[in-house]
Motif scaffolding. Structure first.
Motif, PDB file in Angstrom:
ATOM      1  N   GLU A 184       0.721  -1.282   0.090  1.00  0.00           N
ATOM      2  CA  GLU A 184      -0.060   0.076   0.042  1.00  0.00           C
ATOM      3  C   GLU A 184       0.875   1.430   0.095  1.00  0.00           C
ATOM      4  N   ALA A 185       2.025   1.042   0.548  1.00  0.00           N
ATOM      5  CA  ALA A 185       2.938   2.064   0.619  1.00  0.00           C
ATOM      6  C   ALA A 185       3.767   2.627  -0.806  1.00  0.00           C
ATOM      7  N   GLY A 186       3.808   1.481  -1.445  1.00  0.00           N
ATOM      8  CA  GLY A 186       4.350   1.694  -2.855  1.00  0.00           C
ATOM      9  C   GLY A 186       5.747   1.078  -2.893  1.00  0.00           C
ATOM     10  N   LYS A 187       5.888   0.181  -2.004  1.00  0.00           N
ATOM     11  CA  LYS A 187       7.390  -0.339  -1.976  1.00  0.00           C
ATOM     12  C   LYS A 187       7.072  -1.816  -2.756  1.00  0.00           C
ATOM     13  N   MET A 188       8.126  -1.651  -3.682  1.00  0.00           N
ATOM     14  CA  MET A 188       8.128  -2.888  -4.660  1.00  0.00           C
ATOM     15  C   MET A 188       9.076  -4.000  -4.246  1.00  0.00           C
ATOM     16  N   VAL A 189       8.643  -5.191  -4.243  1.00  0.00           N
ATOM     17  CA  VAL A 189       9.193  -6.379  -3.753  1.00  0.00           C
ATOM     18  C   VAL A 189       9.115  -7.505  -4.815  1.00  0.00           C
ATOM     19  N   PRO A 190      10.070  -7.983  -5.161  1.00  0.00           N
ATOM     20  CA  PRO A 190      10.211  -9.107  -6.212  1.00  0.00           C
ATOM     21  C   PRO A 190       9.878 -10.354  -5.405  1.00  0.00           C
ATOM     22  N   ARG A 191       9.365 -11.142  -6.161  1.00  0.00           N
ATOM     23  CA  ARG A 191       8.891 -12.725  -5.686  1.00  0.00           C
ATOM     24  C   ARG A 191       8.927 -13.770  -6.763  1.00  0.00           C
ATOM     25  N   VAL A 192       8.769 -14.924  -6.749  1.00  0.00           N
ATOM     26  CA  VAL A 192       8.556 -15.937  -7.395  1.00  0.00           C
ATOM     27  C   VAL A 192       7.255 -16.595  -6.948  1.00  0.00           C
ATOM     28  N   ASP A 193       6.203 -16.553  -7.912  1.00  0.00           N
ATOM     29  CA  ASP A 193       4.796 -17.078  -7.451  1.00  0.00           C
ATOM     30  C   ASP A 193       4.838 -18.400  -7.771  1.00  0.00           C
ATOM     31  N   VAL A 194       4.829 -19.512  -7.027  1.00  0.00           N
ATOM     32  CA  VAL A 194       5.217 -20.982  -7.162  1.00  0.00           C
ATOM     33  C   VAL A 194       3.854 -21.412  -7.713  1.00  0.00           C
ATOM     34  N   LYS A 195       2.878 -20.801  -7.601  1.00  0.00           N
ATOM     35  CA  LYS A 195       1.341 -21.295  -8.105  1.00  0.00           C
ATOM     36  C   LYS A 195       1.431 -21.060  -9.773  1.00  0.00           C
ATOM     37  N   ARG A 196       1.984 -19.981 -10.177  1.00  0.00           N
ATOM     38  CA  ARG A 196       2.251 -19.573 -11.357  1.00  0.00           C
ATOM     39  C   ARG A 196       3.261 -20.443 -12.123  1.00  0.00           C
ATOM     40  N   LEU A 197       4.160 -20.664 -11.412  1.00  0.00           N
ATOM     41  CA  LEU A 197       5.074 -21.630 -11.922  1.00  0.00           C
ATOM     42  C   LEU A 197       4.876 -22.974 -12.186  1.00  0.00           C
ATOM     43  N   ARG A 198       4.077 -23.444 -11.286  1.00  0.00           N
ATOM     44  CA  ARG A 198       3.625 -24.908 -11.402  1.00  0.00           C
ATOM     45  C   ARG A 198       2.714 -24.966 -12.780  1.00  0.00           C
ATOM     46  N   THR A 199       1.812 -23.782 -12.968  1.00  0.00           N
ATOM     47  CA  THR A 199       0.949 -23.908 -14.006  1.00  0.00           C
ATOM     48  C   THR A 199       1.921 -23.731 -15.313  1.00  0.00           C
ATOM     49  N   ALA A 200       2.952 -22.947 -15.240  1.00  0.00           N
ATOM     50  CA  ALA A 200       3.718 -22.549 -16.527  1.00  0.00           C
ATOM     51  C   ALA A 200       4.623 -24.038 -17.045  1.00  0.00           C
ATOM     52  N   LEU A 201       5.038 -24.667 -15.748  1.00  0.00           N
ATOM     53  CA  LEU A 201       5.820 -25.777 -16.041  1.00  0.00           C
ATOM     54  C   LEU A 201       4.801 -27.002 -16.469  1.00  0.00           C
ATOM     55  N   GLY A 202       3.560 -27.021 -16.212  1.00  0.00           N
ATOM     56  CA  GLY A 202       2.654 -28.185 -16.634  1.00  0.00           C
ATOM     57  C   GLY A 202       3.081 -29.287 -16.327  1.00  0.00           C
ATOM     58  N   ASP A 203       2.939 -30.381 -17.590  1.00  0.00           N
ATOM     59  CA  ASP A 203       3.264 -31.766 -17.224  1.00  0.00           C
ATOM     60  C   ASP A 203       4.475 -31.946 -16.776  1.00  0.00           C
ATOM     61  N   GLY A 204       5.746 -31.104 -16.984  1.00  0.00           N
ATOM     62  CA  GLY A 204       6.815 -31.363 -16.661  1.00  0.00           C
ATOM     63  C   GLY A 204       7.006 -31.377 -15.118  1.00  0.00           C
ATOM     64  N   LEU A 205       6.365 -30.616 -14.416  1.00  0.00           N
ATOM     65  CA  LEU A 205       6.539 -30.657 -12.859  1.00  0.00           C
ATOM     66  C   LEU A 205       5.805 -31.931 -12.337  1.00  0.00           C
ATOM     67  N   ALA A 206       4.552 -31.984 -13.121  1.00  0.00           N
ATOM     68  CA  ALA A 206       3.776 -33.369 -12.684  1.00  0.00           C
ATOM     69  C   ALA A 206       4.358 -34.764 -12.631  1.00  0.00           C
ATOM     70  N   LYS A 207       5.591 -34.483 -13.462  1.00  0.00           N
ATOM     71  CA  LYS A 207       6.504 -36.164 -13.684  1.00  0.00           C
ATOM     72  C   LYS A 207       7.096 -36.095 -12.058  1.00  0.00           C
ATOM     73  N   ILE A 208       7.390 -34.823 -11.338  1.00  0.00           N
ATOM     74  CA  ILE A 208       8.088 -35.003  -9.963  1.00  0.00           C
ATOM     75  C   ILE A 208       7.165 -34.812  -9.056  1.00  0.00           C
ATOM     76  N   GLU A 209       6.075 -34.108  -9.012  1.00  0.00           N
ATOM     77  CA  GLU A 209       5.002 -33.936  -7.870  1.00  0.00           C
ATOM     78  C   GLU A 209       3.944 -34.968  -8.240  1.00  0.00           C
ATOM     79  N   VAL A 210       3.452 -35.151  -6.885  1.00  0.00           N
ATOM     80  CA  VAL A 210       2.067 -36.032  -7.032  1.00  0.00           C
ATOM     81  C   VAL A 210       1.107 -35.064  -6.299  1.00  0.00           C
ATOM     82  N   GLU A 211       0.055 -34.495  -6.785  1.00  0.00           N
ATOM     83  CA  GLU A 211      -0.715 -33.587  -6.252  1.00  0.00           C
ATOM     84  C   GLU A 211      -1.716 -34.213  -5.043  1.00  0.00           C
ATOM     85  N   PRO A 212      -1.893 -33.707  -3.859  1.00  0.00           N
ATOM     86  CA  PRO A 212      -3.030 -34.398  -3.049  1.00  0.00           C
ATOM     87  C   PRO A 212      -4.197 -34.152  -3.327  1.00  0.00           C
ATOM     88  N   GLN A 213      -5.016 -35.077  -3.115  1.00  0.00           N
ATOM     89  CA  GLN A 213      -6.467 -35.030  -3.715  1.00  0.00           C
ATOM     90  C   GLN A 213      -7.301 -35.061  -2.341  1.00  0.00           C
TER      91      GLN A 213
END
Length: 603
Positions: free
Chosen positions: A285-314
């Motif tokens: 809110e004060a306009g201080k910019m902080v970089p970060r890696v959004d892991v949820k977006r990273l998972r989406t972008a990696l798609g099937d590649g990450l699915a070969k390593i991870e097992v999603e909980p059901q």
């Protein structure tokens, strides 16, 4: 005798001390030597003694009387608030006196305050923003007023009243006055177009400062005068120079090369496109910019590649079997430690070499376990609603209805959660299994992907309606179709029109869908808390007739017979324990649907 250093009280009953000289009986004057001192060896024969004890007592009595007068009550004498004399009173009496004074000024204190912000002026009602005098706090301030003992006798002082205001409500009211004079802060960020980073530089806002606004309005309200509220510039904490530094030192090198991710189950490459899609430069809110890696977006972008390593909980779920909910067990998974991955990946992105991250896999429990599911109290059907559709299951429109039903089937809405149909299905396109079918655009039927989903929307809306759920967002169709109940129906259109309801009960809600070749049914399962939920209709009014419109013939022209327009009210009546506990009004006006003819007008 005058007591030096003290002024006598102004009243006529101030104490007077008379000093008298006395002689002891039979006494003789004492012989004196030089200097008036007693002669050596002389005996005391006669003496005079001032009645000092009487003087002292009288003086103390005078001081005590003056002190008692000055310190009587809780409020120092001579203290006034808004012209009301509170000096010498107890706190209780002072509060009563102040309230009486405020009642005499009630007209002025309840009058709207004329407020000017920039070049615009408006009136603010004191009651709307919580403007009031805090009597108890004001009396406490008066009691704590610094007053010297002498000032307590002959001095006077005016104490400002303690004024309260709801700062948030005042700020909201003043923002309507600001209008276009204000300017939102442009937050600093860095965005990616493909894999090219682009800076967004900060710009100051021109806005209200709520604490300063409150002080200006409070002072003006007490003085019964207009208030001038300033607009101030607020600069983002991150400067233009800092944006450029992050651009050169992080954003550009981040996408200059891929990153290798290694795990115990193997390695994969994180391409520049996935980095660009997950690297975020967010400002607070004060306009201080902080970089970060959004892991949820990273998972989406990696798609099937990450699915070969991870097992999603059901998550554990429910299905309807034999007319009763049956638990479907959940399943634990194994996922990368998101917080560590975000931190470690961010650390290597500025580097030209050594762009390798080692990630750890951790057990991942489902969000909704069987135990938590059992606590939701989903045990019986509380509502069901069915609509009919023509064309059988082979038509594109019917397939779209069924696809939407499949997307939603089995959804569990927890207590307090809001269900969004758009949020659940996402954009309804070809890739999601939806087909072209007639949709209403600009008042007429035209081919469009996802046509028919509005029928499913009406069906689920009614199921939620009759379950007593809170209506958050819905919009009826422009035209009425007799396959739907009037008023109690809803359309949908991605992304602008949505259907939302809130689970306003203490129990979970299971959405169960079913279909046949000609019907779609939505049922809500939970714990029944109402005796009944019914609809009462008012009469139709303001009926209008359709007009005939001729369109150019072709594949995009869809003829229609026309439908009357009208207005109508519907009332949702909810009963519990034999009593009506809620009666909600729903109103809508349908336009008359024109009669569309594909072809020219007859000559």
């Amino acid at each position: 005798m005058t007591l030096y250093g003290e002024k006598p009280p102004p009243t006529d009953d101030r104490p007077t001390v008379q000093v008298t000289a006395v002689s002891w009986p039979g006494g003789e004057p004492e012989p004196t030597g030089s200097g008036g001192r007693p002669a050596a060896g002389s005996r005391f024969r006669r003496g005079r003694l001032l009645l000092a004890g009487g003087v002292t007592a009288a003086v103390l009595a005078a001081v005590a009387g003056a002190g008692a007068y000055a310190y009587a009550g809780d409020i120092p004498r001579g203290t006034t608030v808004l012209g009301a004399e509170l000096g010498g009173l107890s706190r209780t009496d002072a509060a009563r006196e102040l309230r009486t004074a405020l009642e005499r000024r009630a007209g002025a204190l309840s009058a709207p305050v004329r407020v000017t912000v920039g070049e615009r002026t408006a009136e603010v009602k004191p009651a709307d923003v919580g403007l009031a005098v805090d009597v108890e706090a004001t009396v406490a301030a008066a009691a704590a007023a610094d007053a010297h003992p002498v000032s307590r006798l002959v001095g006077s002082r005016s104490v400002d009243p303690v004024v309260t205001v709801d700062v948030d409500r005042l700020d909201a009211a003043l923002r309507t006055v600001v209008g276009r004079r204000g300017r939102e802060m442009t937050m600093p960020t860095i965005i990616f177009t493909g894999t090219t980073p682009k800076p967004v530089y900060p710009k100051p806002s021109l806005t209200l400062d709520p604490p300063r606004s409150a002080e200006a309005v409070k002072a003006a309200w007490l003085d019964n005068r207009p208030a001038t509220v300033p607009l101030v510039e607020k600069h983002p904490a991150t400067t233009r120079e800092e944006v450029d530094r992050l651009l050169d030192e992080l954003a550009k090198p981040a996408v200059a090369a891929p990153v290798t991710l290694t795990t115990e189950k193997g390695s994969l490459t994180i391409p520049a496109s996935a980095i660009a899609g997950s690297l975020r430069f967010s400002a607070d809110e004060a306009g201080k910019m902080v970089p970060r890696v959004d892991v949820k977006r990273l998972r989406t972008a990696l798609g099937d590649g990450l699915a070969k390593i991870e097992v999603e909980p059901q998550n554990a779920g429910l299905t309807i079997a034999g007319g009763k909910p049956k638990v479907v067990p959940g399943r634990a998974g194994q996922q990368l430690d998101g917080a560590a991955l975000s931190r470690d990946l961010l650390a290597v992105l500025p580097k030209a070499d050594g762009r390798t991250v080692t990630a750890q896999l951790e057990p991942a429990e489902p969000e909704l376990s069987e135990t938590k599911l059992a606590e939701l109290g989903i045990k019986e059907r509380v509502s069901t609603f069915t609509t009919r559709f023509p064309g059988g299951l082979s038509s594109p429109r019917s397939q779209n209805i069924v696809q939407a039903a499949k997307d939603v089937d089995g959804t569990i809405v927890k207590p307090g959660e809001t269900f969004s149909l758009n949020g659940h299905t996402g954009e309804r396109g070809y890739d999601q299994g939806y087909q072209d079918a007639p949709v209403i655009v600009d008042g007429k039927l035209v081919p469009g992907v996802g046509g028919g989903v509005s029928q499913f929307t009406t069906t689920i809306f009614n199921a939620a309606y009759y379950a007593g759920m809170e209506d958050v967002e819905h919009k009826p169709h422009s035209y009425w179709f007799d396959r739907y109940p009037a008023v109690i129906e809803s359309t949908i259109f991605w992304p602008d029109l949505d259907f939302k309801f809130r689970n306003n009960t203490q129990h979970g809600v299971l959405i169960d869908t079913a279909y046949t070749a000609s019907t779609i049914t939505v049922s809500m399962w939970s714990t029944k808390i109402y005796d009944s939920v019914k609809t009462e209709y008012g009469p139709r009014r303001n009926t209008t007739s359709p007009k005939t419109i001729h369109l150019e013939p072709g594949p995009k022209c869809i003829p229609s017979n026309g439908i009357d327009g009208f207005s109508q009210d519907a009332f949702r009546v909810i009963r519990k324990d034999g009593k009506v506990v809620k009666r909600e009004k729903f109103s809508w006006t349908y336009q008359a649907e024109p009669k569309y003819v594909c072809g020219p007008e007859p000559s």
